[in-house]
Design a protein around this motif. Sequence first.
Motif, PDB file in Angstrom:
ATOM      1  N   ALA A  20       0.814  -1.217   0.000  1.00 48.29           N
ATOM      2  CA  ALA A  20       0.000   0.000   0.000  1.00 48.29           C
ATOM      3  C   ALA A  20       0.843   1.260   0.000  1.00 48.29           C
ATOM      4  O   ALA A  20       0.430   2.290  -0.539  1.00 48.29           O
ATOM      5  CB  ALA A  20      -0.933  -0.006   1.207  1.00 48.29           C
ATOM      6  N   PHE A  21       2.031   1.186   0.590  1.00 45.46           N
ATOM      7  CA  PHE A  21       2.865   2.384   0.700  1.00 45.46           C
ATOM      8  C   PHE A  21       4.169   2.272  -0.100  1.00 45.46           C
ATOM      9  O   PHE A  21       5.102   3.043   0.120  1.00 45.46           O
ATOM     10  CB  PHE A  21       3.155   2.679   2.176  1.00 45.46           C
ATOM     11  N   ALA A  22       4.193   1.342  -1.043  1.00 48.28           N
ATOM     12  CA  ALA A  22       5.399   1.156  -1.855  1.00 48.28           C
ATOM     13  C   ALA A  22       5.694   2.366  -2.725  1.00 48.28           C
ATOM     14  O   ALA A  22       6.834   2.571  -3.161  1.00 48.28           O
ATOM     15  CB  ALA A  22       5.247  -0.095  -2.723  1.00 48.28           C
ATOM     16  N   HIS A  23       4.666   3.211  -2.985  1.00 47.11           N
ATOM     17  CA  HIS A  23       4.873   4.376  -3.846  1.00 47.11           C
ATOM     18  C   HIS A  23       5.627   5.501  -3.138  1.00 47.11           C
ATOM     19  O   HIS A  23       6.065   6.451  -3.790  1.00 47.11           O
ATOM     20  CB  HIS A  23       3.520   4.909  -4.325  1.00 47.11           C
ATOM     21  N   LEU A  24       5.786   5.419  -1.830  1.00 44.62           N
ATOM     22  CA  LEU A  24       6.469   6.476  -1.087  1.00 44.62           C
ATOM     23  C   LEU A  24       7.980   6.298  -1.204  1.00 44.62           C
ATOM     24  O   LEU A  24       8.538   5.276  -0.802  1.00 44.62           O
ATOM     25  CB  LEU A  24       6.051   6.440   0.385  1.00 44.62           C
ATOM     26  N   ASP A  25       8.638   7.292  -1.732  1.00 42.80           N
ATOM     27  CA  ASP A  25      10.095   7.248  -1.914  1.00 42.80           C
ATOM     28  C   ASP A  25      10.766   7.741  -0.633  1.00 42.80           C
ATOM     29  O   ASP A  25      10.571   8.894  -0.238  1.00 42.80           O
ATOM     30  CB  ASP A  25      10.493   8.131  -3.096  1.00 42.80           C
ATOM     31  N   GLU A 164      -3.992   0.888  -9.154  1.00 41.88           N
ATOM     32  CA  GLU A 164      -4.335   0.969  -7.737  1.00 41.88           C
ATOM     33  C   GLU A 164      -5.023   2.288  -7.427  1.00 41.88           C
ATOM     34  O   GLU A 164      -4.656   3.336  -7.969  1.00 41.88           O
ATOM     35  CB  GLU A 164      -3.062   0.857  -6.883  1.00 41.88           C
ATOM     36  N   VAL A 165      -6.021   2.242  -6.556  1.00 41.35           N
ATOM     37  CA  VAL A 165      -6.611   3.447  -5.982  1.00 41.35           C
ATOM     38  C   VAL A 165      -6.588   3.284  -4.464  1.00 41.35           C
ATOM     39  O   VAL A 165      -7.030   2.251  -3.934  1.00 41.35           O
ATOM     40  CB  VAL A 165      -8.064   3.660  -6.462  1.00 41.35           C
ATOM     41  N   LEU A 166      -6.051   4.305  -3.783  1.00 37.97           N
ATOM     42  CA  LEU A 166      -5.992   4.287  -2.324  1.00 37.97           C
ATOM     43  C   LEU A 166      -6.800   5.471  -1.803  1.00 37.97           C
ATOM     44  O   LEU A 166      -6.494   6.623  -2.104  1.00 37.97           O
ATOM     45  CB  LEU A 166      -4.539   4.373  -1.848  1.00 37.97           C
ATOM     46  N   LEU A 167      -7.866   5.169  -1.059  1.00 37.59           N
ATOM     47  CA  LEU A 167      -8.748   6.189  -0.487  1.00 37.59           C
ATOM     48  C   LEU A 167      -8.631   6.151   1.036  1.00 37.59           C
ATOM     49  O   LEU A 167      -8.258   5.127   1.615  1.00 37.59           O
ATOM     50  CB  LEU A 167     -10.204   5.924  -0.874  1.00 37.59           C
ATOM     51  N   ARG A 185      -7.906   0.203  -0.114  1.00 34.54           N
ATOM     52  CA  ARG A 185      -7.005  -0.021  -1.249  1.00 34.54           C
ATOM     53  C   ARG A 185      -7.694  -0.919  -2.272  1.00 34.54           C
ATOM     54  O   ARG A 185      -8.060  -2.056  -1.971  1.00 34.54           O
ATOM     55  CB  ARG A 185      -5.697  -0.658  -0.770  1.00 34.54           C
ATOM     56  N   LEU A 186      -7.878  -0.365  -3.466  1.00 34.33           N
ATOM     57  CA  LEU A 186      -8.555  -1.078  -4.547  1.00 34.33           C
ATOM     58  C   LEU A 186      -7.534  -1.450  -5.614  1.00 34.33           C
ATOM     59  O   LEU A 186      -6.839  -0.575  -6.145  1.00 34.33           O
ATOM     60  CB  LEU A 186      -9.643  -0.196  -5.158  1.00 34.33           C
ATOM     61  N   THR A 187      -7.424  -2.727  -5.925  1.00 33.39           N
ATOM     62  CA  THR A 187      -6.536  -3.188  -6.985  1.00 33.39           C
ATOM     63  C   THR A 187      -7.279  -4.193  -7.856  1.00 33.39           C
ATOM     64  O   THR A 187      -8.426  -4.571  -7.561  1.00 33.39           O
ATOM     65  CB  THR A 187      -5.270  -3.859  -6.409  1.00 33.39           C
ATOM     66  N   GLY A 188      -6.611  -4.642  -8.902  1.00 32.62           N
ATOM     67  CA  GLY A 188      -7.226  -5.620  -9.785  1.00 32.62           C
ATOM     68  C   GLY A 188      -7.477  -6.957  -9.124  1.00 32.62           C
ATOM     69  O   GLY A 188      -8.246  -7.781  -9.635  1.00 32.62           O
ATOM     70  N   THR A 189      -6.843  -7.196  -7.960  1.00 26.33           N
ATOM     71  CA  THR A 189      -7.003  -8.483  -7.283  1.00 26.33           C
ATOM     72  C   THR A 189      -7.974  -8.415  -6.100  1.00 26.33           C
ATOM     73  O   THR A 189      -8.250  -9.432  -5.474  1.00 26.33           O
ATOM     74  CB  THR A 189      -5.646  -9.002  -6.786  1.00 26.33           C
ATOM     75  N   GLY A 190      -8.463  -7.213  -5.768  1.00 29.41           N
ATOM     76  CA  GLY A 190      -9.423  -7.143  -4.672  1.00 29.41           C
ATOM     77  C   GLY A 190      -9.344  -5.850  -3.882  1.00 29.41           C
ATOM     78  O   GLY A 190      -8.787  -4.843  -4.345  1.00 29.41           O
ATOM     79  N   VAL A 191      -9.890  -5.903  -2.676  1.00 26.28           N
ATOM     80  CA  VAL A 191      -9.981  -4.743  -1.792  1.00 26.28           C
ATOM     81  C   VAL A 191      -9.282  -5.058  -0.476  1.00 26.28           C
ATOM     82  O   VAL A 191      -9.502  -6.123   0.115  1.00 26.28           O
ATOM     83  CB  VAL A 191     -11.448  -4.371  -1.511  1.00 26.28           C
ATOM     84  N   ASP A 192      -8.445  -4.138  -0.003  1.00 29.39           N
ATOM     85  CA  ASP A 192      -7.810  -4.256   1.303  1.00 29.39           C
ATOM     86  C   ASP A 192      -8.248  -3.078   2.164  1.00 29.39           C
ATOM     87  O   ASP A 192      -8.326  -1.938   1.677  1.00 29.39           O
ATOM     88  CB  ASP A 192      -6.281  -4.240   1.185  1.00 29.39           C
ATOM     89  N   LEU A 193      -8.517  -3.338   3.439  1.00 28.82           N
ATOM     90  CA  LEU A 193      -8.890  -2.303   4.392  1.00 28.82           C
ATOM     91  C   LEU A 193      -7.764  -2.131   5.406  1.00 28.82           C
ATOM     92  O   LEU A 193      -7.288  -3.112   5.990  1.00 28.82           O
ATOM     93  CB  LEU A 193     -10.185  -2.677   5.110  1.00 28.82           C
ATOM     94  N   LEU A 194      -7.353  -0.866   5.629  1.00 28.14           N
ATOM     95  CA  LEU A 194      -6.251  -0.563   6.538  1.00 28.14           C
ATOM     96  C   LEU A 194      -6.776   0.396   7.616  1.00 28.14           C
ATOM     97  O   LEU A 194      -6.700   1.616   7.465  1.00 28.14           O
ATOM     98  CB  LEU A 194      -5.077   0.075   5.787  1.00 28.14           C
ATOM     99  N   PRO A 195      -7.338  -0.132   8.709  1.00 31.85           N
ATOM    100  CA  PRO A 195      -7.908   0.734   9.740  1.00 31.85           C
ATOM    101  C   PRO A 195      -6.836   1.291  10.676  1.00 31.85           C
ATOM    102  O   PRO A 195      -5.808   0.651  10.926  1.00 31.85           O
ATOM    103  CB  PRO A 195      -8.850  -0.212  10.494  1.00 31.85           C
TER     104      PRO A 195
END
Length: 246
Positions: A20-25, A164-167, A185-195
Motif C-alpha cells: 500500500a505504501f510502496a509508492h512512497l520514496d 491501484e486506488v488508495l482512499l 485499497r482497490l486493486t485488480g485483485t481485490g480490496v484491502d482495508l487498513l484501519p
Amino acid sequence: MPFDASEYGRHIPADVYDDAFAHLDPTEAVDRLAALAEGGPVCEFGIGTGRLALPLQERGLTVAGVEGSSEMAGQLHKKTGGDRIQVAIGDFASTRVPGEFSLVLLAFNTIFALPDQAAQVACFRNAAAHLRPGGRFVVEAWVPDPGAFRAGAALRPVRVAQDEVLLEAALLHPAEQRMTTTKVRLTGTGVDLLPANHRYAWPAELDLMAQLGGLVREHRWADWTGRPFADDSRDHVSVYRRPVSA
C-alpha cells in the motif's frame, strides 16, 4: 479498532502494508536523517517493516527500533539486512532499547497512534531517555485540519494510479482530538482495508510535550527537503534536541 499497535499488525498484514505504501520514496527522508544522525546510532520508534530503517542501515548507520506489532517486525527481519536490526516489541511510549543514540525517529505520523496526550508526553520522555547529550528526536506528522471535514466526516483520495486506488475514509471526534480512519485499497485483485486511529496534536502542542521531556526544538520544516514551514504547510518535520550538559 483500539489504540493498540499489536492489533494494527493483526488487522493489516505486513505484506499488504508494504504494498500500500510502496509508492512512497524514502530517499529525501533518509538523506535528511543520515545528516542529522551525524554517523551515530539511530533508534526508530514504530520501526514497522523497515521502510526507513533498512536504507539508513545501508548508509552505514547502526539502527535499532521499537515496534508494537510482532507481525511487522517479523516482516522486517525477513528482508535483506533486517536480521541485523535489533527490535524491541512493545509500546514506544515506554519500551527501552539498550544503549544511547544520536537520533531517535518517529516518522509517518506515528506519534498520533498513541491514545492520548499523556501517552504522547511519555513518548517524548522515552525518546529523551534514549538520546545521548546533544542527540536529536525527529518527528514527522501532518498538521491537523478539522476544516477538511463536513459533518464530522471526510473521504479523500490518497493515490490514484492505473493499477491501484488508495482512499481514506475518516470520522472526526474533535472533543477528544481523535480521528477514526480506514484506508481502502482497490486493486485488480481485490480490496484491502487498513484501519487506524489517530490522537492528533498541533505542532505547538508537540513543542510543549518536548519541553516536558527536557528537549528543545531545533528545526521545523514543511518536509524532508528542509522547505520552510509556513501558514499553508500541511505536514511538518520537527527536530528536537537533548541539551548538552554544561
